[in-house]
Design a protein around this motif. Structure first.
Motif, PDB file in Angstrom:
ATOM      1  N   CYS A  60       0.860  -1.183   0.000  1.00 47.10           N
ATOM      2  CA  CYS A  60       0.000   0.000   0.000  1.00 47.10           C
ATOM      3  C   CYS A  60       0.900   1.239   0.000  1.00 47.10           C
ATOM      4  O   CYS A  60       1.750   1.379   0.884  1.00 47.10           O
ATOM      5  CB  CYS A  60      -0.903   0.017   1.228  1.00 47.10           C
ATOM      6  SG  CYS A  60      -1.746   1.596   1.478  1.00 47.10           S
ATOM      7  N   CYS A  78       0.406   3.490   3.535  1.00 45.39           N
ATOM      8  CA  CYS A  78       0.862   3.076   4.871  1.00 45.39           C
ATOM      9  C   CYS A  78       2.053   2.144   4.802  1.00 45.39           C
ATOM     10  O   CYS A  78       2.722   1.908   5.806  1.00 45.39           O
ATOM     11  CB  CYS A  78      -0.271   2.416   5.652  1.00 45.39           C
ATOM     12  SG  CYS A  78      -0.767   0.820   4.988  1.00 45.39           S
ATOM     13  N   GLY A 128      -3.895  -1.728   6.870  1.00 41.60           N
ATOM     14  CA  GLY A 128      -3.034  -0.722   7.476  1.00 41.60           C
ATOM     15  C   GLY A 128      -3.645   0.658   7.520  1.00 41.60           C
ATOM     16  O   GLY A 128      -3.418   1.414   8.466  1.00 41.60           O
ATOM     17  N   CYS A 129      -4.422   0.997   6.500  1.00 46.82           N
ATOM     18  CA  CYS A 129      -5.036   2.316   6.454  1.00 46.82           C
ATOM     19  C   CYS A 129      -6.183   2.283   5.445  1.00 46.82           C
ATOM     20  O   CYS A 129      -6.366   1.287   4.758  1.00 46.82           O
ATOM     21  CB  CYS A 129      -4.009   3.382   6.062  1.00 46.82           C
ATOM     22  SG  CYS A 129      -3.566   3.346   4.314  1.00 46.82           S
ATOM     23  N   LYS A 145      -6.423   3.624   2.632  1.00 43.62           N
ATOM     24  CA  LYS A 145      -5.972   3.535   1.240  1.00 43.62           C
ATOM     25  C   LYS A 145      -5.696   2.091   0.826  1.00 43.62           C
ATOM     26  O   LYS A 145      -5.595   1.783  -0.358  1.00 43.62           O
ATOM     27  CB  LYS A 145      -4.711   4.376   1.045  1.00 43.62           C
ATOM     28  CG  LYS A 145      -4.967   5.872   1.039  1.00 43.62           C
ATOM     29  CD  LYS A 145      -5.457   6.334  -0.322  1.00 43.62           C
ATOM     30  CE  LYS A 145      -5.656   7.841  -0.350  1.00 43.62           C
ATOM     31  NZ  LYS A 145      -6.486   8.265  -1.490  1.00 43.62           N
ATOM     32  N   CYS A 146      -5.543   1.215   1.820  1.00 45.42           N
ATOM     33  CA  CYS A 146      -5.322  -0.204   1.518  1.00 45.42           C
ATOM     34  C   CYS A 146      -6.468  -0.769   0.683  1.00 45.42           C
ATOM     35  O   CYS A 146      -6.291  -1.714  -0.069  1.00 45.42           O
ATOM     36  CB  CYS A 146      -5.193  -1.018   2.798  1.00 45.42           C
ATOM     37  SG  CYS A 146      -3.667  -0.775   3.711  1.00 45.42           S
TER      38      CYS A 146
HETATM   39 ZN   LIG Z   1      -2.634   1.257   3.548  1.00 44.57          ZN
END
Ligand SMILES: [Zn+2]
Ligand SMILES: [Zn+2]
Lengths: 369, 169
Positions: free
Chosen positions: B68, B71, B85-86, B88-89
């Motif tokens: 990703c 993150c 992780g975030c 955006k993953c």
């Molecule tokens: Zn992420």
């Protein structure tokens, strides 16, 4: 599978019993996360602490309760952690996270917001009985207050984005806790659970840990969070909860009518244990209290009230036991004190054996007519 | 005796486990002695993941151990911890997540509450669409009203409050 709900209601009228409270409580949890922050499991301790510091005053403000309290998992005493968990205010997952995690508790204990559990924010609203809509409205209101000050992670298609993909969408878990000693006696718990699972509902036993059905309490919750609105999920669950309640009442009456001695034996054995055991584990105690509760709700127990029983079902839990005696007690000491406390509490309690058999007779007569 | 966990099957083995914060010896059935809930969940997530990889093997092979960009966690790290992780993953691991999400949920698209920003965005897009339509079909009075509403949404008009009831109509 069982007789219809109508006969359950009619049966309750025949024996003049009180209305059993099968649905003990309702709960709604909402998972929310922030954009541009690592999800808690991948954040560093410093990041989590910074976020916690930022979120606590915001959540306190949004709770609209001047008496709201914050518990920091890194500083809280071991005993207090247990108590929070036993009161359903934190998850066991939160307790495992010592750095940069905590919970804000407000409005008595109706509202609890866990910070940096699996997700950044987990809003929980709990109320007694079947009150899912109220729980949703209160959790929703808090979420709406936080919304303008927190940049929520959201996608038009997947909804609220969560650390585990199993919660995306509404991020909502709605659940009811049901008490099913009657279905246990008729051996119908399994088919009921299977039927619920076919409806895409999740059923778990409730206890501090794992999936044990301590005290025959089960938690029924929605499985999916994507593709169904919050209201639709709640309406379905409410409908199902009412059906479970009907089945449970019908099961209790069926055992009482067709096998009064089984019913009586269940109550008498449980009471004997509560009265005479010298050592008792918490999960054991919950099972006996469950049977007594069933008997009490059917009007077959004398000498102890329902509110005392509910209080005891909380006090026997390990954290509460230590608070009650205001002492650090190891498990063996707890078992002994627990047994003593229950022995004293139930000394004057009696099972209405004669009434059980008379009621069974009346139920059988009513059925023939 | 009955299994102390499921209270359904008969108990066959003793296991040691933490129950309600206390370590206990429990007599349980073979099924309950097997896997903890967490282990079962891990197994399920792993299984779904493997299915996803198999189904999309072409794409996934090319991607290798995807990372990703926001993150920095990799696909195998996600798989190990079962937590992203975030936010955006969801874009970075879109292919695998798509299949997992299909298996975990009944629907594929969010229905329900929207954050305020999103609600406003959607209201704006709807009004803009209607405005384009009104202009194209030469319904100019309607178009003027829609334009005012749009201005109102962006707070560009002073007497907004008086116009708000129009939105409800
Ligand atoms: Zn992420
Ligand atoms: Zn078992």
């Amino acid at each position: 599978m069982l007789q219809s709900s109508q006969s359950g209601v009619a049966g309750a009228a025949v024996i003049g019993g009180v209305q059993p409270r099968v649905i003990l409580s309702s709960r709604v949890r909402l998972a929310r996360n922030l954009k541009d922050e690592h999800f808690p499991d991948w954040a560093t301790a410093e990041e989590r602490k910074a976020l916690l510091e930022r979120l606590v005053p915001q959540v306190m403000w949004a709770s609209e309760d001047a008496q709201a309290r914050f518990f920091d998992m890194s500083t809280i005493a071991e005993r207090e952690r247990e108590v929070l968990k036993e009161r359903w205010l934190v998850s066991s997952d939160l307790l495992k996270r010592s750095d940069g995690a905590g919970v804000v508790v407000a409005h008595g204990e109706a509202l609890a917001v866990m910070i940096n559990e699996e997700d950044h924010v987990r809003i929980q609203s709990i109320h007694q009985g079947l009150s899912l809509m109220q729980c949703w409205e209160e959790a929703d209101a808090l979420d709406t207050s936080l919304d303008p000050i927190l940049p929520y992670a959201f996608s038009g298609r997947l909804g609220y984005l969560t650390a585990c993909p199993s919660n995306v969408g509404t991020g909502m878990r709605a659940s009811v806790m049901v008490h099913l000693p009657g279905l246990r006696l008729t051996g119908d718990i399994d088919p009921v659970i299977k039927a619920l699972e076919r409806l895409n509902l999740n059923v778990r036993g409730t206890s501090g840990e794992g999936s044990m059905a301590a005290g025959l309490r089960f938690q029924v919750s929605n499985q999916g969070t994507l593709g169904m609105s919050e209201q639709a999920v709640i309406e379905t669950l409410e409908h199902v909860a009412r059906k479970i309640e009907q089945q449970e009442i019908a099961a209790r009456l069926r055992v009482l009518r067709d096998a009064p001695t089984v019913f009586e034996d269940c109550l008498c054995r449980s009471l004997a244990m509560l009265k005479s055991a010298r050592l008792m584990r918490a999960d054991e105690a919950l099972d006996y209290l469950s049977a007594i509760r069933m008997g009490m709700e059917m009007g077959m127990v004398r000498g102890v009230g329902l509110s005392r029983l509910e209080e005891l079902a909380m006090v026997v839990l390990p954290g509460h036991m230590q608070n009650f005696f205001d002492a650090e007690l190891d498990p063996d000491e707890r078992d002994e004190r627990r047994a003593n406390l229950l022995g004293e509490s139930f000394a004057a309690c009696e099972i209405e054996s004669k009434l059980i058999h008379e009621s069974a007779l009346r139920l059988r007569t009513a059925r023939r007519q | 005796m009955l299994c102390e966990k499921c209270k359904k099957n008969s108990a066959e083995v003793a296991v040691h486990e933490v129950v309600m914060g206390e370590e206990r010896e429990l007599y349980v059935c073979k099924a309950c002695a097997g896997l903890s809930d967490e282990a079962k969940l891990a197994e399920l997530v792993g299984l779904l993941f493997d299915m996803a990889v198999k189904a999309e093997s072409g794409a996934v092979k090319r991607l290798g151990d995807l990372r990703c960009p926001a993150c920095g966690i990799t696909r195998s790290e996600f798989r190990k911890k079962e937590r992203l992780g975030c936010w955006k993953c969801y874009e970075a691991f879109g292919v695998e997540l798509e299949a997992m999400i299909r298996d975990m949920h009944r629907g594929g698209e969010h229905i329900g509450k929207l954050p305020q920003r999103e609600r406003e965005l959607q209201a704006r897009e709807k009004l803009e669409g209607e405005l384009r339509q009104a202009v194209a079909t030469q319904h100019f009075e309607e178009a003027a009203r829609l334009r005012d509403e749009l201005n109102c949404l962006s707070g560009r008009t002073l007497n907004c409050k008086e116009r708000v009831p129009n939105v409800a109509k």
